[in-house]
Design an enzyme around this catalytic site. Structure first.
Site, PDB file in Angstrom:
ATOM      1  N   CYS A  33     -12.164  -1.564   4.725  1.00  0.00           N
ATOM      2  CA  CYS A  33     -10.978  -2.356   4.350  1.00  0.00           C
ATOM      3  C   CYS A  33      -9.921  -1.473   3.682  1.00  0.00           C
ATOM      4  O   CYS A  33     -10.121  -1.011   2.555  1.00  0.00           O
ATOM      5  CB  CYS A  33     -11.427  -3.482   3.422  1.00  0.00           C
ATOM      6  SG  CYS A  33     -10.114  -4.324   2.552  1.00  0.00           S
ATOM      7  N   CYS A  36      -8.528  -2.776   0.341  1.00  0.00           N
ATOM      8  CA  CYS A  36      -9.548  -2.617  -0.710  1.00  0.00           C
ATOM      9  C   CYS A  36      -9.467  -1.223  -1.319  1.00  0.00           C
ATOM     10  O   CYS A  36      -9.548  -1.066  -2.538  1.00  0.00           O
ATOM     11  CB  CYS A  36     -10.947  -2.829  -0.136  1.00  0.00           C
ATOM     12  SG  CYS A  36     -11.239  -4.467   0.564  1.00  0.00           S
TER      13      CYS A  36
END
Length: 129
Positions: A33, A36
């Protein structure tokens, strides 16, 4: 600076963290991600600023490694930040969770929980004297 973020490896470890801290902020993330990874250094800095052992803990839960925790809290988007008080998921600033790398919202939520934890820690210290 020491890493104040608890990297969760099992469902039991997450439950133990909830049981041993008045407040917990959990970052549900994934290795793949991009957002993230972008917000991770900010989260780590917040943890080093606001962590108070027994009163406020910061956790990172990799949804691919600890799927049972992500499923329990219906985490479907990464990153998702959840907030806990005395083991129960709670809303902060009217938000039950923050989805996405929304740094302004996360800052406000962490500051609020940090203030509450500091007040509880101070009250506990005063009661112990």
């Amino acid at each position: 600076m020491a890493d104040q973020v608890k990297h969760i490896a099992s469902h039991q470890e997450f439950d133990n963290l909830l049981a041993s801290n008045k407040y917990v902020i959990a970052d549900f993330h994934a290795d793949w991600c991009g957002p993230c990874k972008a917000i991770a250094p900010h989260y780590t800095k917040m943890a080093s600023t606001f962590s108070i052992p027994g009163f406020l803990a910061f956790a990172k839960v990799n949804v691919d490694h600890v799927q049972s925790v992500a499923q329990k809290y219906s985490v479907a988007a990464m990153p998702t930040f959840l907030f806990f008080k005395e083991g129960n998921q709670v809303a902060v600033n009217g938000q039950a969770m923050i989805q996405g790398a929304n740094l302004p919202s996360l800052n406000l939520a962490v500051e609020k929980m940090g203030k509450l934890a500091k007040e509880k820690a101070a009250a506990a210290a005063a009661a112990a004297e």
